[in-house]
Motif scaffolding. Structure first.
Motif, mmCIF file in Angstrom:
data_model
loop_
_atom_site.group_PDB
_atom_site.id
_atom_site.type_symbol
_atom_site.label_atom_id
_atom_site.label_comp_id
_atom_site.label_asym_id
_atom_site.label_seq_id
_atom_site.Cartn_x
_atom_site.Cartn_y
_atom_site.Cartn_z
ATOM 1 N N PHE A 1 0.803 -1.213 0.000
ATOM 2 C CA PHE A 1 0.000 0.000 0.000
ATOM 3 C C PHE A 1 0.836 1.263 0.000
ATOM 4 C CE2 PHE A 1 -4.506 0.894 1.190
ATOM 5 C CZ PHE A 1 -5.016 -0.156 0.468
ATOM 6 N N ILE A 2 2.055 1.147 0.506
ATOM 7 C CA ILE A 2 2.860 2.335 0.737
ATOM 8 C C ILE A 2 3.245 3.011 -0.588
ATOM 9 C CG2 ILE A 2 5.098 3.076 1.665
ATOM 10 C CD1 ILE A 2 4.612 0.753 3.738
ATOM 11 N N GLU A 3 3.344 2.226 -1.657
ATOM 12 C CA GLU A 3 3.760 2.806 -2.930
ATOM 13 C C GLU A 3 2.615 3.568 -3.590
ATOM 14 O OE1 GLU A 3 6.638 3.053 -4.027
ATOM 15 O OE2 GLU A 3 7.554 1.832 -2.482
ATOM 16 N N PRO A 4 2.917 4.709 -4.145
ATOM 17 C CA PRO A 4 1.831 5.563 -4.630
ATOM 18 C C PRO A 4 1.240 5.205 -5.988
ATOM 19 C CG PRO A 4 3.931 6.693 -4.822
ATOM 20 C CD PRO A 4 4.216 5.367 -4.191
ATOM 21 N N THR A 5 1.990 4.658 -6.911
ATOM 22 C CA THR A 5 1.396 4.474 -8.247
ATOM 23 C C THR A 5 0.970 3.034 -8.475
ATOM 24 O OG1 THR A 5 3.428 3.881 -9.368
ATOM 25 C CG2 THR A 5 2.961 6.233 -9.173
ATOM 26 N N GLN A 6 -0.033 2.849 -9.327
ATOM 27 C CA GLN A 6 -0.584 1.525 -9.596
ATOM 28 C C GLN A 6 0.487 0.613 -10.197
ATOM 29 O OE1 GLN A 6 -3.670 0.835 -8.658
ATOM 30 N NE2 GLN A 6 -3.509 -1.287 -9.294
ATOM 31 N N GLN A 7 1.314 1.159 -11.096
ATOM 32 C CA GLN A 7 2.333 0.356 -11.763
ATOM 33 C C GLN A 7 3.296 -0.253 -10.745
ATOM 34 O OE1 GLN A 7 4.725 2.666 -14.333
ATOM 35 N NE2 GLN A 7 5.491 0.909 -15.472
ATOM 36 N N ILE A 8 3.745 0.557 -9.797
ATOM 37 C CA ILE A 8 4.694 0.056 -8.800
ATOM 38 C C ILE A 8 4.008 -0.915 -7.855
ATOM 39 C CG2 ILE A 8 6.267 0.708 -6.925
ATOM 40 C CD1 ILE A 8 6.780 3.298 -8.411
ATOM 41 N N ARG A 9 2.742 -0.668 -7.532
ATOM 42 C CA ARG A 9 2.016 -1.586 -6.662
ATOM 43 C C ARG A 9 1.964 -2.982 -7.268
ATOM 44 N NH1 ARG A 9 -1.236 2.419 -4.435
ATOM 45 N NH2 ARG A 9 -2.430 2.589 -6.331
ATOM 46 N N ASP A 10 1.684 -3.073 -8.587
ATOM 47 C CA ASP A 10 1.615 -4.369 -9.263
ATOM 48 C C ASP A 10 2.941 -5.113 -9.134
ATOM 49 O OD1 ASP A 10 -0.928 -3.933 -9.980
ATOM 50 O OD2 ASP A 10 -0.537 -3.503 -12.089
ATOM 51 N N LEU A 11 4.024 -4.431 -9.433
ATOM 52 C CA LEU A 11 5.337 -5.048 -9.394
ATOM 53 C C LEU A 11 5.660 -5.513 -7.977
ATOM 54 C CD1 LEU A 11 8.054 -5.586 -10.826
ATOM 55 C CD2 LEU A 11 8.755 -3.302 -10.106
ATOM 56 N N LYS A 12 5.258 -4.710 -7.003
ATOM 57 C CA LYS A 12 5.620 -5.029 -5.619
ATOM 58 C C LYS A 12 4.942 -6.294 -5.117
ATOM 59 C CE LYS A 12 7.602 -2.126 -2.692
ATOM 60 N NZ LYS A 12 7.550 -1.359 -1.472
ATOM 61 N N VAL A 13 3.731 -6.576 -5.598
ATOM 62 C CA VAL A 13 3.080 -7.816 -5.181
ATOM 63 C C VAL A 13 3.938 -9.005 -5.615
ATOM 64 C CG1 VAL A 13 1.021 -9.266 -5.402
ATOM 65 C CG2 VAL A 13 0.772 -6.799 -5.195
ATOM 66 N N LYS A 14 4.451 -8.945 -6.843
ATOM 67 C CA LYS A 14 5.291 -10.044 -7.340
ATOM 68 C C LYS A 14 6.606 -10.130 -6.571
ATOM 69 C CE LYS A 14 3.812 -10.207 -12.127
ATOM 70 N NZ LYS A 14 4.206 -9.698 -13.428
ATOM 71 N N MET A 15 7.136 -8.976 -6.223
ATOM 72 C CA MET A 15 8.392 -8.988 -5.453
ATOM 73 C C MET A 15 8.173 -9.616 -4.088
ATOM 74 S SD MET A 15 9.756 -5.187 -6.273
ATOM 75 C CE MET A 15 11.083 -5.152 -5.074
ATOM 76 N N LYS A 16 6.946 -9.481 -3.594
ATOM 77 C CA LYS A 16 6.654 -9.879 -2.215
ATOM 78 C C LYS A 16 6.248 -11.343 -2.093
ATOM 79 C CE LYS A 16 3.080 -8.155 0.602
ATOM 80 N NZ LYS A 16 2.368 -7.011 1.154
ATOM 81 N N LEU A 17 5.485 -11.856 -3.072
ATOM 82 C CA LEU A 17 4.886 -13.184 -2.906
ATOM 83 C C LEU A 17 5.299 -14.131 -4.028
ATOM 84 C CD1 LEU A 17 1.262 -11.997 -2.046
ATOM 85 C CD2 LEU A 17 3.021 -12.659 -0.425
ATOM 86 N N SER A 18 5.554 -15.393 -3.649
ATOM 87 C CA SER A 18 5.969 -16.376 -4.650
ATOM 88 C C SER A 18 5.370 -17.746 -4.306
ATOM 89 C CB SER A 18 7.505 -16.402 -4.635
ATOM 90 O OG SER A 18 7.960 -17.486 -5.362
ATOM 91 N N PRO A 19 4.778 -18.447 -5.300
ATOM 92 C CA PRO A 19 4.077 -19.711 -4.998
ATOM 93 C C PRO A 19 5.017 -20.914 -4.928
ATOM 94 C CG PRO A 19 3.874 -19.184 -7.315
ATOM 95 C CD PRO A 19 4.699 -18.089 -6.721
ATOM 96 N N ILE A 20 4.631 -21.933 -4.136
ATOM 97 C CA ILE A 20 5.371 -23.199 -4.115
ATOM 98 C C ILE A 20 4.640 -24.130 -5.090
ATOM 99 C CG2 ILE A 20 6.211 -25.111 -2.681
ATOM 100 C CD1 ILE A 20 6.009 -23.248 -0.259
ATOM 101 N N LYS A 21 5.186 -24.242 -6.302
ATOM 102 C CA LYS A 21 4.439 -24.863 -7.409
ATOM 103 C C LYS A 21 3.986 -26.284 -7.114
ATOM 104 C CE LYS A 21 5.727 -22.124 -11.323
ATOM 105 N NZ LYS A 21 6.692 -21.810 -12.311
ATOM 106 N N HIS A 22 4.874 -27.121 -6.551
ATOM 107 C CA HIS A 22 4.505 -28.536 -6.439
ATOM 108 C C HIS A 22 3.352 -28.770 -5.450
ATOM 109 C CE1 HIS A 22 7.116 -28.802 -2.861
ATOM 110 N NE2 HIS A 22 6.358 -29.842 -2.547
#
Ligand code: AMP
Length: 459
Positions: free
Chosen positions: A318-339
């Protein structure tokens, strides 16, 4: 949002305030400050940044004295500058004061205009400065009377800690919207903090919550010991903020007698009753959805798995102000365990849905990881209205649930289904022994303010 702390009658007052602020860092990461009184003067250090970056050993030499108050800021009103850091210090007719405030005053602009009309000058956009001015301009003879004068003129949500050179005053608004707890320190001093999780770290014993509408005054006795007295300024009409339980507070805190983790678990159980999904596994959005997902998994009888890993070195999105950076930050933050996810029907649980950014990213992430079906479940009702009482929510047009039905949102985020907890379900989970502030869900602005504009009656 924000955190406040006050320590009275302790040799290490500013260090205790520091550790309490550290424990409450989640309530605000923008700036932090501590002011301390040595009986003759108040000294203040405040800066932008995290608690651990701001203070060092030298700071505590400057902040000597047995009374210290502190603040972590997460801006909801005002601007993002060091001037907007708290506590706010001032010299006035009766001496020196310092004020720390958590909440949001809904009649801020009206009061400010009146003050400016009478010649007041302001350095910041913060509502906390109104409080200092109202105290300074009061004609009452003593500080306590001036505080009581001031309190009649402000509306909205507030937990206030006010320090003079010799005393400390603590006030919670009559609805008790933001949390505030009182504890006893091992050396005989007292601590007041936004969240009881701060007490654990400093070895304080929880005594009780500050009552809605109560003012507590701490002072020194002639024999060198400390004492406090309580006065009910307003009749209590308790409506603690439901969002503190849902998202904001730390799970190890107890607010008004209710443990936050337990309440989140309960929200998950209620959600499973109201919106069950036929799935193989239940995953939380870490960390915000963990307790609710455990409750949901238990409720639907599916396996709970930590199938998404969180990178802890990224701040809240939430801290980031623009939508573009918010999208990228979700990916930076969360990663799935595929198996764990491949070929499975997955229920993914989060504590709340605001703009829909996180959900959209996560559903895509799970599908990319091979999930057969993704059922999104939110352990809170639909957020349709902006909070005016201190939770950082965007404007109503940005709130996805204000414009779209759950079915429409499910399509937008690419999920097989989407379910929210109902307002009644939330009340069941939190306990029906009292009312709550549910403004984001039901738009009942009982403490002033309204949805449309920040300026309608305050900010
Ligand atoms: P969004 O991605 O805009 O739908 O926001 C939902 C996510 O933000 C959830 O994972 C929540 O845990 C989190 N969240 C909800 N409210 C807030 C808030 N006031 N500040 C920061 N994060 C929030």
């Amino acid at each position: 949002m924000c955190a406040v702390v006050g320590v009275y009658g302790s040799e290490n007052a500013s260090k205790i305030a520091y550790y309490a602020l550290f424990a409450m860092q989640h309530r605000g990461q923008e700036s932090s400050g501590i002011s301390a009184s040595n009986g003759e003067e108040i000294n203040l250090i405040k800066k932008r940044g995290l608690v651990t970056d701001i203070f060092n050993e030298e700071s505590f030499e400057v902040l000597a004295g047995k009374c210290a108050i502190g603040h972590n800021r997460y801006s909801t009103a005002g601007k993002d500058s060091v001037l907007d850091a708290q506590p706010v210090f001032a010299r006035y007719k009766l001496g020196e004061i310092s004020v720390a405030h958590n909440g949001n005053l809904t009649n801020k602009l009206k009061v400010r205009e009146e003050l400016i009309e009478r010649g007041a000058i302001f350095q910041t956009y913060m509502d906390t400065e109104n409080i200092v001015h109202l105290i300074a301009k009061s004609q009452a003879g003593s500080l306590v009377d001036r505080i009581e004068d001031m309190i009649q003129k402000i509306e909205g949500a507030y937990c206030l800690i006010i320090q003079s050179r010799s005393k400390m005053f603590v006030i919670r608004d009559r609805f008790g919207i933001r949390p505030l707890s009182l504890g006893k320190l091992p050396d005989g001093g007292y601590i007041v903090a936004s969240e009881s999780c701060a007490f654990e770290l400093v070895g304080a014993e929880f005594m009780r919550d500050v009552n809605p509408g109560e003012m507590i005054t701490f002072e020194n006795c002639n024999d060198g010991s400390v004492t406090y007295s309580s006065k009910q300024l307003f009749e209590a009409d308790p409506r603690p903020c439901a969002f503190e339980y849902i998202y904001f507070a730390r799970p190890d805190s107890n607010i008004d007698g209710k443990n936050v983790y337990q309440k989140r678990l309960q929200c998950g159980l209620e959600l499973a009753k109201e919106s069950p999904a036929e799935v193989d596994i239940v995953l939380p959005v870490p960390d915000s959805g963990v307790a609710a997902a455990m409750g949901y998994a238990k409720g639907v009888g599916a396996e709970f798995l930590m199938g998404i890993v969180r990178n802890h070195y990224v701040g809240r999105t939430f801290i980031e102000p623009t939508q573009q950076i918010r999208d990228l930050k979700v990916k930076m933050k969360l990663s799935p365990i595929k198996h764990l996810i491949e070929g499975k029907r997955v229920a993914i649980i989060d504590d709340s849905l605001v703009r829909g950014t996180t959900s959209r990213q996560i559903v895509r992430m799970l599908k990319d990881a091979g999930a057969k079906e993704v059922h999104m479940r939110i352990a809170a009702p639909e957020i349709k209205y902006p909070c005016r009482y201190g939770i950082d929510t965007p404007t109503q047009t940005e709130l996805i649930s204000a414009s779209f039905t759950p079915e429409e949102i499910a399509k937008k985020i690419g999920a097989e289904s989407l379910g929210f907890l109902s307002i009644e379900g939330l009340k069941n989970a939190l306990g029906r022994d009292r009312e709550y502030s549910l403004v984001s869900f039901d738009g009942n602005y009982f403490a002033g303010g309204c949805a449309e504009s920040l300026n309608c009656s305050g900010a």
